[in-house]
Write an enzyme that holds these catalytic residues in place. Sequence first.
Site, PDB file in Angstrom:
ATOM      1  N   TYR A  11      40.952 -30.480   8.352  1.00  0.00           N
ATOM      2  CA  TYR A  11      41.759 -30.836   7.167  1.00  0.00           C
ATOM      3  C   TYR A  11      40.937 -31.594   6.112  1.00  0.00           C
ATOM      4  O   TYR A  11      40.640 -31.059   5.034  1.00  0.00           O
ATOM      5  CB  TYR A  11      42.952 -31.660   7.663  1.00  0.00           C
ATOM      6  CG  TYR A  11      43.812 -32.317   6.602  1.00  0.00           C
ATOM      7  CD1 TYR A  11      44.108 -31.694   5.398  1.00  0.00           C
ATOM      8  CD2 TYR A  11      44.360 -33.574   6.851  1.00  0.00           C
ATOM      9  CE1 TYR A  11      44.920 -32.315   4.450  1.00  0.00           C
ATOM     10  CE2 TYR A  11      45.179 -34.191   5.915  1.00  0.00           C
ATOM     11  CZ  TYR A  11      45.449 -33.569   4.717  1.00  0.00           C
ATOM     12  OH  TYR A  11      46.248 -34.183   3.791  1.00  0.00           O
ATOM     13  N   ASP A  31      30.838 -26.699  12.676  1.00  0.00           N
ATOM     14  CA  ASP A  31      32.160 -26.924  13.278  1.00  0.00           C
ATOM     15  C   ASP A  31      32.283 -26.020  14.497  1.00  0.00           C
ATOM     16  O   ASP A  31      31.953 -24.828  14.418  1.00  0.00           O
ATOM     17  CB  ASP A  31      33.263 -26.607  12.243  1.00  0.00           C
ATOM     18  CG  ASP A  31      34.607 -27.208  12.615  1.00  0.00           C
ATOM     19  OD1 ASP A  31      35.083 -26.932  13.734  1.00  0.00           O
ATOM     20  OD2 ASP A  31      35.178 -27.942  11.792  1.00  0.00           O
ATOM     21  N   GLY A  36      39.486 -26.895  14.195  1.00  0.00           N
ATOM     22  CA  GLY A  36      39.404 -26.403  12.819  1.00  0.00           C
ATOM     23  C   GLY A  36      39.670 -24.907  12.729  1.00  0.00           C
ATOM     24  O   GLY A  36      39.905 -24.233  13.736  1.00  0.00           O
ATOM     25  N   ALA A  71      33.549 -34.395  12.054  1.00  0.00           N
ATOM     26  CA  ALA A  71      33.901 -33.821  13.352  1.00  0.00           C
ATOM     27  C   ALA A  71      34.274 -34.929  14.333  1.00  0.00           C
ATOM     28  O   ALA A  71      33.503 -35.858  14.547  1.00  0.00           O
ATOM     29  CB  ALA A  71      32.710 -33.031  13.896  1.00  0.00           C
ATOM     30  N   SER A  74      40.879 -36.736  17.291  1.00  0.00           N
ATOM     31  CA  SER A  74      41.622 -37.714  16.477  1.00  0.00           C
ATOM     32  C   SER A  74      43.096 -37.878  16.850  1.00  0.00           C
ATOM     33  O   SER A  74      43.881 -38.300  16.008  1.00  0.00           O
ATOM     34  CB  SER A  74      41.501 -37.339  15.003  1.00  0.00           C
ATOM     35  OG  SER A  74      42.068 -36.065  14.795  1.00  0.00           O
ATOM     36  N   THR A 114      38.259 -45.085  10.150  1.00  0.00           N
ATOM     37  CA  THR A 114      39.725 -45.106  10.132  1.00  0.00           C
ATOM     38  C   THR A 114      40.283 -46.527  10.090  1.00  0.00           C
ATOM     39  O   THR A 114      39.642 -47.468  10.601  1.00  0.00           O
ATOM     40  CB  THR A 114      40.282 -44.414  11.395  1.00  0.00           C
ATOM     41  OG1 THR A 114      41.675 -44.686  11.515  1.00  0.00           O
ATOM     42  CG2 THR A 114      39.610 -44.928  12.662  1.00  0.00           C
ATOM     43  N   TYR A 138      41.110 -44.179  20.407  1.00  0.00           N
ATOM     44  CA  TYR A 138      40.606 -43.485  19.221  1.00  0.00           C
ATOM     45  C   TYR A 138      39.956 -44.482  18.254  1.00  0.00           C
ATOM     46  O   TYR A 138      38.803 -44.309  17.828  1.00  0.00           O
ATOM     47  CB  TYR A 138      41.767 -42.733  18.549  1.00  0.00           C
ATOM     48  CG  TYR A 138      41.469 -42.288  17.148  1.00  0.00           C
ATOM     49  CD1 TYR A 138      40.528 -41.295  16.912  1.00  0.00           C
ATOM     50  CD2 TYR A 138      42.121 -42.864  16.052  1.00  0.00           C
ATOM     51  CE1 TYR A 138      40.232 -40.896  15.615  1.00  0.00           C
ATOM     52  CE2 TYR A 138      41.845 -42.471  14.764  1.00  0.00           C
ATOM     53  CZ  TYR A 138      40.900 -41.485  14.539  1.00  0.00           C
ATOM     54  OH  TYR A 138      40.610 -41.099  13.262  1.00  0.00           O
ATOM     55  N   ARG A 216      53.591 -47.405   5.603  1.00  0.00           N
ATOM     56  CA  ARG A 216      52.204 -46.934   5.665  1.00  0.00           C
ATOM     57  C   ARG A 216      51.702 -46.647   4.249  1.00  0.00           C
ATOM     58  O   ARG A 216      52.485 -46.427   3.329  1.00  0.00           O
ATOM     59  CB  ARG A 216      52.103 -45.636   6.487  1.00  0.00           C
ATOM     60  CG  ARG A 216      52.449 -45.793   7.951  1.00  0.00           C
ATOM     61  CD  ARG A 216      51.363 -46.575   8.688  1.00  0.00           C
ATOM     62  NE  ARG A 216      51.636 -46.710  10.105  1.00  0.00           N
ATOM     63  CZ  ARG A 216      52.374 -47.692  10.644  1.00  0.00           C
ATOM     64  NH1 ARG A 216      52.929 -48.605   9.878  1.00  0.00           N
ATOM     65  NH2 ARG A 216      52.536 -47.758  11.952  1.00  0.00           N
ATOM     66  N   GLY A 278      52.442 -48.990  20.132  1.00  0.00           N
ATOM     67  CA  GLY A 278      51.211 -49.210  19.373  1.00  0.00           C
ATOM     68  C   GLY A 278      51.361 -49.130  17.868  1.00  0.00           C
ATOM     69  O   GLY A 278      50.391 -49.306  17.139  1.00  0.00           O
TER      70      GLY A 278
HETATM   71  N1  UDP Z   1      56.717 -41.489  12.445  1.00  0.00           N
HETATM   72  C1  UDP Z   1      58.063 -41.232  12.704  1.00  0.00           C
HETATM   73  N2  UDP Z   1      58.404 -40.011  13.214  1.00  0.00           N
HETATM   74  C2  UDP Z   1      57.486 -39.036  13.482  1.00  0.00           C
HETATM   75  C3  UDP Z   1      56.123 -39.297  13.206  1.00  0.00           C
HETATM   76  C4  UDP Z   1      55.776 -40.526  12.691  1.00  0.00           C
HETATM   77  O1  UDP Z   1      58.919 -42.095  12.474  1.00  0.00           O
HETATM   78  O2  UDP Z   1      57.864 -37.954  13.964  1.00  0.00           O
HETATM   79  C5  UDP Z   1      56.329 -42.792  11.869  1.00  0.00           C
HETATM   80  C6  UDP Z   1      55.327 -43.568  12.707  1.00  0.00           C
HETATM   81  O3  UDP Z   1      55.990 -44.401  13.628  1.00  0.00           O
HETATM   82  C7  UDP Z   1      54.591 -44.371  11.643  1.00  0.00           C
HETATM   83  C8  UDP Z   1      54.636 -43.488  10.409  1.00  0.00           C
HETATM   84  O4  UDP Z   1      55.684 -42.527  10.644  1.00  0.00           O
HETATM   85  O5  UDP Z   1      55.279 -45.544  11.354  1.00  0.00           O
HETATM   86  C9  UDP Z   1      53.365 -42.729  10.151  1.00  0.00           C
HETATM   87  O6  UDP Z   1      52.966 -42.113  11.364  1.00  0.00           O
HETATM   88  P1  UDP Z   1      51.768 -41.092  11.442  1.00  0.00           P
HETATM   89  O7  UDP Z   1      51.673 -40.624  12.871  1.00  0.00           O
HETATM   90  O8  UDP Z   1      51.917 -40.063  10.380  1.00  0.00           O
HETATM   91  O9  UDP Z   1      50.490 -41.963  11.057  1.00  0.00           O
HETATM   92  P2  UDP Z   1      49.897 -43.317  11.687  1.00  0.00           P
HETATM   93  O10 UDP Z   1      50.308 -44.409  10.737  1.00  0.00           O
HETATM   94  O11 UDP Z   1      50.434 -43.491  13.049  1.00  0.00           O
HETATM   95  O12 UDP Z   1      48.428 -43.073  11.645  1.00  0.00           O
END
Ligand code: UDP
Length: 320
Positions: A11, A31, A36, A71, A74, A114, A138, A216, A278
């Site tokens: 991506y 790759d 991918g 690469a 993730s 990240t 990760y 986020r 988490g």
């Molecule tokens: N999230 C959610 N439902 C989903 C996927 C993600 O509520 O099906 C929430 C997740 O708990 C986080 C936010 O959306 O608060 C972004 O999650 P994502 O996995 O996209 O990215 P992250 O911040 O974990 O890297």
Amino acid sequence: MKLLVTGGAGYVGSVCAARLVESGHEVVVLDDLSTGHADAVPDGVRLVEAGIDDAIGDVLAEGFDGVLHFAAKSLVGESMVDPAKYWHGNVVTSLRLLDAMREHGTPRLVFSSTAATYGEPDQVPIAETAPTRPTNTYGATKLAIDHAITSYAAAHGLAAVSLRYFNVAGAYRRFGERHGVETHLIPIVLQVASGRRERVQVYGDDWPTEDGTCVRDYIHVVDLADAHLRALEHAAAGEHRIYNLGNGLGFSVKQVIDACREVTGHPIPADVAPRRAGDPAVLVASSEKARTELGWKPERVDLAGIVRDAWDFTRSQQGA
Ligand code: UDP
């Protein structure tokens, strides 16, 4: 410049490869196509279909001005149940890359790091000076690679930049997000809008945020790619610079779902589910350092605009 893009069929890697080509660089993609897609490699770019472990020495022997290293494995959840895949696949592989760059005198590296290197923040927005306490394997592997890059830069004169992405979203022309296993919020919500999934689950609505859902920092993949071009220009021999990349605006899960409803016209049924292990409540970047030192500024900060680009890509895939 002649540049090697590892993971350039993925991506973010494919969008960066496309922008590099448009800026006049010569690009080769390395790759193994484990996640991918060969058709994501931009036109005019040579694809070497191989793993770093097998091919990096031969490829770099051709002579390159720099490497953009995307690469990686993730998936956060997978990294907790199969850590070996991440320590080998991310850390050992990156060390091989660093050694091969040293051997062949490749001068520049831009590394895809990240926000997961920070873990649960003490304060937001998160600056590069924040403590790094990853809460998953990760993030720990990406942090380990950052440390290795710091030492290689200092000892061997490598010009290196690590870019710590927050939540990458959106798409660029025919380059977008299509993971075999989808865990990210925006693509999941758009799967509902396109009829490939029934409903979306909201992981908790009792967080200490304005509407109770997690916040986020969603950054458009094109803004992210442009930061990579600037990082290449600013990389300085013997230095390892680290920059956070986000748009500095937080959006809640509810706001994202609402934006997707507005853009797609689909009702997008949503259910509240338990919190996901988490997940911190709020992750928002301070990108002041990138703005000041790289002269970078995110241009595509509007959430609906980011979702619209992702939606256009989703529909183009369905028609494909
Ligand atoms: N999230 C959610 N439902 C989903 C996927 C993600 O509520 O099906 C929430 C997740 O708990 C986080 C936010 O959306 O608060 C972004 O999650 P994502 O996995 O996209 O990215 P992250 O911040 O974990 O890297």
